[in-house]
Design a protein around this motif. Structure first.
Motif, PDB file in Angstrom:
ATOM      1  N   ALA A   8       0.826  -1.206   0.000  1.00 44.50           N
ATOM      2  CA  ALA A   8       0.000   0.000   0.000  1.00 44.50           C
ATOM      3  C   ALA A   8       0.856   1.250   0.000  1.00 44.50           C
ATOM      4  N   LEU A   9       0.276   2.333  -0.481  1.00 45.07           N
ATOM      5  CA  LEU A   9       0.878   3.660  -0.350  1.00 45.07           C
ATOM      6  C   LEU A   9      -0.184   4.583   0.215  1.00 45.07           C
ATOM      7  N   VAL A  10       0.168   5.301   1.280  1.00 44.04           N
ATOM      8  CA  VAL A  10      -0.752   6.200   1.975  1.00 44.04           C
ATOM      9  C   VAL A  10      -0.185   7.604   1.932  1.00 44.04           C
ATOM     10  N   THR A  11      -0.966   8.562   1.430  1.00 46.18           N
ATOM     11  CA  THR A  11      -0.519   9.954   1.444  1.00 46.18           C
ATOM     12  C   THR A  11      -0.949  10.613   2.755  1.00 46.18           C
ATOM     13  N   GLY A  12      -0.153  11.579   3.176  1.00 45.97           N
ATOM     14  CA  GLY A  12      -0.441  12.250   4.448  1.00 45.97           C
ATOM     15  C   GLY A  12      -0.374  11.278   5.616  1.00 45.97           C
ATOM     16  N   ALA A  13       0.679  10.452   5.634  1.00 48.00           N
ATOM     17  CA  ALA A  13       0.735   9.321   6.574  1.00 48.00           C
ATOM     18  C   ALA A  13       1.429   9.642   7.883  1.00 48.00           C
ATOM     19  N   ASN A  14       1.852  10.873   8.082  1.00 46.67           N
ATOM     20  CA  ASN A  14       2.616  11.188   9.285  1.00 46.67           C
ATOM     21  C   ASN A  14       1.736  11.433  10.508  1.00 46.67           C
TER      22      ASN A  14
END
Length: 237
Positions: A8-14
């Motif tokens: 998976a790739l998640v944006t805004g993951a911080n």
């Protein structure tokens, strides 16, 4: 789609909902999670399956570079966003454009970059985190509502265009989540973990739309009726 074994790739993951997606993906057995942010150094990498990447929705090169680095992605979670709080009639148009550039064009930029990767890996799935404000505006949300409404329509459009490559496109709607973005806002808030869980349950069930909470379910149902029920003036009592 089975989350176990996926990449998976998640944006805004911080932080916020994005961080909870990373946690939930790992808990469900994801093989690898690319966790992206404008400041990837802030991402918790205590689990060896997490790979931090720099990605800024407004930076075309960062999106292209992320897509080149993450050629094994089978699940894309578009979570990153902003809330300028701009008013439609009184604030600078450039601020309103910033909401649109982020939520509409930024999210679309990521989808365009990763859709060939998903196709080459069998289709996979895309999750777009939308909002109840895709369907209704409230006081102080004018610019954000416009941007989210545009992102919702875009979500429906790319779903049709990606159907031929067997890619599920899911839209997730919710009211308010208990995140930094919503800090100080006086409204009922759902746990960000519940958003991730509901969405991933939906991915596994091939659901194209997920309504996370009561506000999103209420507004969705009200759309078929008289819009006055959503825009009635406040009671004088």
């Amino acid at each position: 789609m089975d989350i176990a074994g996926s990449t998976a790739l998640v944006t805004g993951a911080n932080r916020g909902i994005g961080r909870r997606f990373v946690d939930e993906l790992l808990a469900r057995g994801a093989k690898k999670v690319y966790a992206t942010a404008r400041r990837p150094e802030l991402i918790n990498t205590s689990d060896s399956r997490i790979t931090p990447l720099y990605l800024d929705l407004l930076d075309e090169k960062s999106v292209v570079d992320a897509a080149a680095a993450a050629q094994d992605v089978t699940l894309l979670v578009n979570n990153a966003g902003i809330a300028t709080g701009a008013q439609l009639l009184t604030d600078d148009l450039d601020t309103i454009r910033q909401d649109l550039e982020t939520h509409l064009f930024g999210t679309l930029r990521v989808i365009r970059a990763f859709s060939p990767t998903l196709a080459s890996n069998g289709g996979g799935a895309i999750v777009n985190i939308l909002s109840v404000l895709s369907w209704v505006a409230t006081e102080g949300t004018g610019s954000y509502s416009v941007a989210k409404a545009a992102e919702w329509s875009m979500t429906n459009g790319v779903r049709l265009e990606l159907a031929g490559q067997n890619t599920l496109v899911q839209g997730v709607h919710l009211g308010a989540a208990d995140t930094d973005m919503m800090a100080g806002r006086d409204a009922p808030k759902v746990d960000p973990t519940d958003v991730a869980r509901a969405s991933l349950d939906g991915v596994q069930a091939a659901a194209i739309e997920v309504l996370v909470d009561d506000p999103s379910r209420y507004v969705k149902a009200a759309l078929s009726g008289d819009p006055a029920q959503l825009y009635s003036p406040p009671s004088e009592n």
